[in-house]
Design a protein around this motif. Sequence first.
Motif, PDB file in Angstrom:
ATOM      1  N   MET A 150       9.209 -11.333 -13.052  1.00  0.00           N
ATOM      2  CA  MET A 150       8.871 -10.587 -14.257  1.00  0.00           C
ATOM      3  C   MET A 150       8.152 -11.447 -15.278  1.00  0.00           C
ATOM      4  O   MET A 150       7.358 -10.943 -16.079  1.00  0.00           O
ATOM      5  CB  MET A 150      10.149  -9.999 -14.875  1.00  0.00           C
ATOM      6  CG  MET A 150      10.781  -8.878 -14.059  1.00  0.00           C
ATOM      7  SD  MET A 150      12.408  -8.404 -14.676  1.00  0.00           S
ATOM      8  CE  MET A 150      11.990  -7.814 -16.312  1.00  0.00           C
ATOM      9  N   THR A 156       4.319 -12.345 -13.290  1.00  0.00           N
ATOM     10  CA  THR A 156       3.407 -11.298 -12.822  1.00  0.00           C
ATOM     11  C   THR A 156       3.607 -10.028 -13.635  1.00  0.00           C
ATOM     12  O   THR A 156       4.740  -9.649 -13.943  1.00  0.00           O
ATOM     13  CB  THR A 156       3.627 -10.983 -11.327  1.00  0.00           C
ATOM     14  OG1 THR A 156       4.932 -10.436 -11.137  1.00  0.00           O
ATOM     15  CG2 THR A 156       3.474 -12.240 -10.483  1.00  0.00           C
ATOM     16  N   ARG A 157       2.506  -9.384 -13.950  1.00  0.00           N
ATOM     17  CA  ARG A 157       2.577  -8.111 -14.675  1.00  0.00           C
ATOM     18  C   ARG A 157       3.145  -7.003 -13.801  1.00  0.00           C
ATOM     19  O   ARG A 157       3.826  -6.102 -14.297  1.00  0.00           O
ATOM     20  CB  ARG A 157       1.194  -7.715 -15.172  1.00  0.00           C
ATOM     21  CG  ARG A 157       0.601  -8.633 -16.229  1.00  0.00           C
ATOM     22  CD  ARG A 157      -0.734  -8.109 -16.688  1.00  0.00           C
ATOM     23  NE  ARG A 157      -1.680  -8.033 -15.574  1.00  0.00           N
ATOM     24  CZ  ARG A 157      -2.842  -7.384 -15.635  1.00  0.00           C
ATOM     25  NH1 ARG A 157      -3.177  -6.739 -16.737  1.00  0.00           N
ATOM     26  NH2 ARG A 157      -3.655  -7.377 -14.595  1.00  0.00           N
ATOM     27  N   LEU A 158       2.841  -7.040 -12.507  1.00  0.00           N
ATOM     28  CA  LEU A 158       3.314  -5.992 -11.613  1.00  0.00           C
ATOM     29  C   LEU A 158       4.837  -5.950 -11.559  1.00  0.00           C
ATOM     30  O   LEU A 158       5.452  -4.880 -11.700  1.00  0.00           O
ATOM     31  CB  LEU A 158       2.750  -6.225 -10.208  1.00  0.00           C
ATOM     32  CG  LEU A 158       3.211  -5.237  -9.117  1.00  0.00           C
ATOM     33  CD1 LEU A 158       2.776  -3.820  -9.478  1.00  0.00           C
ATOM     34  CD2 LEU A 158       2.654  -5.654  -7.752  1.00  0.00           C
ATOM     35  N   ARG A 165       6.896  -7.201 -13.784  1.00  0.00           N
ATOM     36  CA  ARG A 165       7.396  -6.832 -15.105  1.00  0.00           C
ATOM     37  C   ARG A 165       7.314  -5.325 -15.321  1.00  0.00           C
ATOM     38  O   ARG A 165       8.221  -4.719 -15.881  1.00  0.00           O
ATOM     39  CB  ARG A 165       6.622  -7.581 -16.180  1.00  0.00           C
ATOM     40  CG  ARG A 165       7.158  -7.371 -17.590  1.00  0.00           C
ATOM     41  CD  ARG A 165       6.633  -8.417 -18.562  1.00  0.00           C
ATOM     42  NE  ARG A 165       5.194  -8.381 -18.702  1.00  0.00           N
ATOM     43  CZ  ARG A 165       4.367  -9.297 -18.224  1.00  0.00           C
ATOM     44  NH1 ARG A 165       4.849 -10.340 -17.561  1.00  0.00           N
ATOM     45  NH2 ARG A 165       3.057  -9.221 -18.393  1.00  0.00           N
ATOM     46  N   GLY A 166       6.235  -4.704 -14.868  1.00  0.00           N
ATOM     47  CA  GLY A 166       6.109  -3.267 -15.024  1.00  0.00           C
ATOM     48  C   GLY A 166       7.057  -2.478 -14.153  1.00  0.00           C
ATOM     49  O   GLY A 166       7.488  -1.375 -14.523  1.00  0.00           O
ATOM     50  N   ASP A 170      11.176  -3.991 -15.390  1.00  0.00           N
ATOM     51  CA  ASP A 170      11.577  -3.980 -16.798  1.00  0.00           C
ATOM     52  C   ASP A 170      12.156  -2.643 -17.254  1.00  0.00           C
ATOM     53  O   ASP A 170      13.204  -2.632 -17.916  1.00  0.00           O
ATOM     54  CB  ASP A 170      10.396  -4.383 -17.681  1.00  0.00           C
ATOM     55  CG  ASP A 170      10.823  -4.686 -19.098  1.00  0.00           C
ATOM     56  OD1 ASP A 170      11.580  -5.650 -19.299  1.00  0.00           O
ATOM     57  OD2 ASP A 170      10.415  -3.952 -20.020  1.00  0.00           O
ATOM     58  N   ARG A 172      13.656 -14.335 -17.154  1.00  0.00           N
ATOM     59  CA  ARG A 172      12.334 -13.953 -17.661  1.00  0.00           C
ATOM     60  C   ARG A 172      12.043 -14.648 -18.992  1.00  0.00           C
ATOM     61  O   ARG A 172      10.925 -15.142 -19.214  1.00  0.00           O
ATOM     62  CB  ARG A 172      12.261 -12.440 -17.845  1.00  0.00           C
ATOM     63  CG  ARG A 172      10.897 -11.947 -18.306  1.00  0.00           C
ATOM     64  CD  ARG A 172      10.936 -10.483 -18.676  1.00  0.00           C
ATOM     65  NE  ARG A 172      11.790 -10.234 -19.829  1.00  0.00           N
ATOM     66  CZ  ARG A 172      11.986  -9.032 -20.352  1.00  0.00           C
ATOM     67  NH1 ARG A 172      11.408  -7.966 -19.828  1.00  0.00           N
ATOM     68  NH2 ARG A 172      12.779  -8.889 -21.398  1.00  0.00           N
ATOM     69  N   ARG A 205       8.916 -17.241 -19.900  1.00  0.00           N
ATOM     70  CA  ARG A 205       7.978 -16.972 -20.987  1.00  0.00           C
ATOM     71  C   ARG A 205       8.014 -18.040 -22.074  1.00  0.00           C
ATOM     72  O   ARG A 205       7.107 -18.097 -22.916  1.00  0.00           O
ATOM     73  CB  ARG A 205       8.283 -15.604 -21.615  1.00  0.00           C
ATOM     74  CG  ARG A 205       8.267 -14.438 -20.632  1.00  0.00           C
ATOM     75  CD  ARG A 205       6.921 -14.248 -19.982  1.00  0.00           C
ATOM     76  NE  ARG A 205       5.915 -13.795 -20.940  1.00  0.00           N
ATOM     77  CZ  ARG A 205       4.642 -13.573 -20.639  1.00  0.00           C
ATOM     78  NH1 ARG A 205       4.218 -13.785 -19.404  1.00  0.00           N
ATOM     79  NH2 ARG A 205       3.807 -13.147 -21.563  1.00  0.00           N
TER      80      ARG A 205
END
Length: 306
Positions: free
Chosen positions: A137, A140-142, A144-145, A148, A194, A198
């Motif tokens: 998460m 990668t955006r995938l 996380r989307g 999340d 996560r 970040r």
Amino acid sequence: MFSSKLGHTLTHDHAAPIGGDTAAPPPRKPVRRSRVLAKKPVKPGDTFGVPGQGSSLAISLVTVIAFVGLWFIATNLHWIKPLFLPSPQAVYQKFLYVATEGFANSTLAQHTGVSLLRVFGAFLLACVTAIPVGILMGVTRLARGVFDPPIEFYRPLPPLAYLPLIIIWFGIGEFSKILLIYLAIFAPLAIAARAGVRSVSIEQIHAAYSMGASRTQVVFHVILKAALPEIFTGMRIGIGVGWTTLVAAEMVASTSGLGFMVLNAAEFLSSDVVIMGIIVIGFFALCFDLLMRYVEKVLVPWKGKV
């Protein structure tokens, strides 16, 4: 004449003497610092100027002794009825009785073993799955989307809210109990992983790329190592949530376990057994937390220093 005398007086009083013969001001007395705010020499390996630096073990021991002493005094002087708060002696006697004779057809060791198996089994499963999910998460955006929304949806819910649904789907067996504890641990552990990813400094990532590191090497050698402090914090929070959820998990069709023992004793107003069970749960939770602190200190020696 009056003005000339006044001007002469002002000139005589306020003009500085010629030749640099100005008298030095008297030396100021040194300001004495309070002993609480006084700066002490830094020990080898310590960091200068960090608030809260130093060991608090002695203060913690004094606090525990004070609480136990107050408990002893309040119960032995009959300030509180034994039904609401039994004395330390009564709790200790009940501990010896349950450890040898048992309670609800199981000894204390059997209750403890079952609860430890449930909590740590769910905790290990959560570590194996939640930490990789949290790292994905963060990188990668995938992922996380995808992960999340469901995690953020069920994370604030108390385990008792979705316990009936788990029972309907999976029955009242052992799997339902471990699954309930696992879900309670999964969310804070994934979010901590996560957050650790970040929080990595972008300068470290750029420095690794500039030295020829690949994306995989950056993830494993830079991002993952920098996220370890947050991951350990999530593990400590997760195991605490797991012990909290244990009592809810053992409410359904359980015949053994520390949570079952506490709930069963409460139905018969056996407050000595209830307090004894709470102390045992707190003892194992504290031991695991101290173990996690030690492992974190060994594996993440740079925490708070960079």
